[in-house]
Write an enzyme that holds these catalytic residues in place. Structure first.
Site, PDB file in Angstrom:
ATOM      1  N   CYS A 296       0.861  -1.186   0.000  1.00  0.00           N
ATOM      2  CA  CYS A 296       0.000   0.000   0.000  1.00  0.00           C
ATOM      3  C   CYS A 296       0.897   1.235   0.000  1.00  0.00           C
ATOM      4  O   CYS A 296       1.852   1.294   0.783  1.00  0.00           O
ATOM      5  CB  CYS A 296      -0.894  -0.020   1.235  1.00  0.00           C
ATOM      6  SG  CYS A 296      -1.991   1.404   1.334  1.00  0.00           S
TER       7      CYS A 296
ATOM      8  N   HIS B 120      -9.007  -3.807  -2.303  1.00  0.00           N
ATOM      9  CA  HIS B 120      -8.033  -3.067  -1.492  1.00  0.00           C
ATOM     10  C   HIS B 120      -8.427  -1.582  -1.417  1.00  0.00           C
ATOM     11  O   HIS B 120      -8.449  -0.989  -0.330  1.00  0.00           O
ATOM     12  CB  HIS B 120      -6.629  -3.227  -2.097  1.00  0.00           C
ATOM     13  CG  HIS B 120      -5.561  -2.439  -1.403  1.00  0.00           C
ATOM     14  ND1 HIS B 120      -4.553  -3.039  -0.679  1.00  0.00           N
ATOM     15  CD2 HIS B 120      -5.333  -1.109  -1.320  1.00  0.00           C
ATOM     16  CE1 HIS B 120      -3.772  -2.094  -0.177  1.00  0.00           C
ATOM     17  NE2 HIS B 120      -4.212  -0.915  -0.557  1.00  0.00           N
ATOM     18  N   GLU B 121      -8.759  -1.002  -2.567  1.00  0.00           N
ATOM     19  CA  GLU B 121      -9.100   0.426  -2.595  1.00  0.00           C
ATOM     20  C   GLU B 121     -10.436   0.693  -1.904  1.00  0.00           C
ATOM     21  O   GLU B 121     -10.590   1.710  -1.222  1.00  0.00           O
ATOM     22  CB  GLU B 121      -9.119   0.957  -4.036  1.00  0.00           C
ATOM     23  CG  GLU B 121      -7.812   0.802  -4.802  1.00  0.00           C
ATOM     24  CD  GLU B 121      -6.590   1.312  -4.062  1.00  0.00           C
ATOM     25  OE1 GLU B 121      -6.726   2.264  -3.271  1.00  0.00           O
ATOM     26  OE2 GLU B 121      -5.496   0.753  -4.250  1.00  0.00           O
TER      27      GLU B 121
ATOM     28  N   HIS C   5      -9.967   1.184   1.674  1.00  0.00           N
ATOM     29  CA  HIS C   5      -9.554   2.552   2.039  1.00  0.00           C
ATOM     30  C   HIS C   5     -10.771   3.454   2.260  1.00  0.00           C
ATOM     31  O   HIS C   5     -10.765   4.297   3.158  1.00  0.00           O
ATOM     32  CB  HIS C   5      -8.676   3.160   0.947  1.00  0.00           C
ATOM     33  CG  HIS C   5      -7.242   2.742   1.004  1.00  0.00           C
ATOM     34  ND1 HIS C   5      -6.441   3.007   2.093  1.00  0.00           N
ATOM     35  CD2 HIS C   5      -6.458   2.101   0.105  1.00  0.00           C
ATOM     36  CE1 HIS C   5      -5.220   2.530   1.846  1.00  0.00           C
ATOM     37  NE2 HIS C   5      -5.206   1.976   0.662  1.00  0.00           N
TER      38      HIS C   5
END
Ligand code: NI
Length: 175
Positions: free
Chosen positions: A94, A136-137, A140
């Site tokens: 990341c 993954h995003e 966030h």
């Protein structure tokens, strides 16, 4: 207040802004396009494959993904994911937690529904690397970081690096 787009930088662990759930976007204006442009620029410099607005300290449900450097990046606004049942475990890094790698279990297939920068709906299906980037995003946008998904062994292995980043963050905050 307008965002000073050119001043945006990638923020690092343990900045608490990385742990906040981001706010939905309701204006598809020039500022949104400029923020996305800046994200693409910063991701390119760091040779990343994805970047989410909270990584620039912005509470906005926006991320970009570029699984293939030969193809243009995609921007996703207010995305939702539908995940397949089948999962696998792969290593992830990341840009907000540099030099730390974590093995993470995720769905192999995902469908993403979102809007593009002009507010038009997008729906895509992805498998493998691209589906993993979306997940993954999306994490966030929910305020979730790879550091929260570490095993005990990974935490021990990366302890020095994480402590170093924690010290840097404290030092910068006291300035
Ligand atoms: Ni990340």
């Amino acid at each position: 207040m307008p965002i000073q787009v050119e001043k945006l930088r990638i923020i690092l662990y343990p900045d608490p802004r990385l742990r906040q759930r981001a706010t939905p976007i309701d204006r598809f204006d020039d500022e949104l396009a400029r923020v996305a442009g800046r994200m693409i620029e910063l991701m390119g410099v760091e040779e990343g494959v994805g970047l989410a607005a909270p990584q620039l300290g912005l509470s906005m449900r926006l991320f970009i993904a570029q699984p293939d450097r030969q193809a243009p990046p995609n921007a996703f606004v207010n995305p939702t994911l539908t995940l397949g049942d089948e999962e696998d475990v792969r290593e992830e890094g990341c840009l907000s937690v540099p030099e730390v790698h974590v093995m993470i279990r995720r769905s192999i297939k995902a469908e993403i529904s979102a809007m593009d920068l002009s507010g038009q709906p997008i729906k895509l299906s992805g498998e493998g690397f691209v589906a993993r980037i979306w997940q993954h995003e999306f994490d966030h946008l929910e305020g979730r970081l790879i550091t929260q998904r570490m095993s005990e062994t990974e935490r021990i292995e990366n302890r020095k690096k994480l402590r170093e980043m924690e010290r840097e963050f404290e030092k910068a905050r006291r300035k």
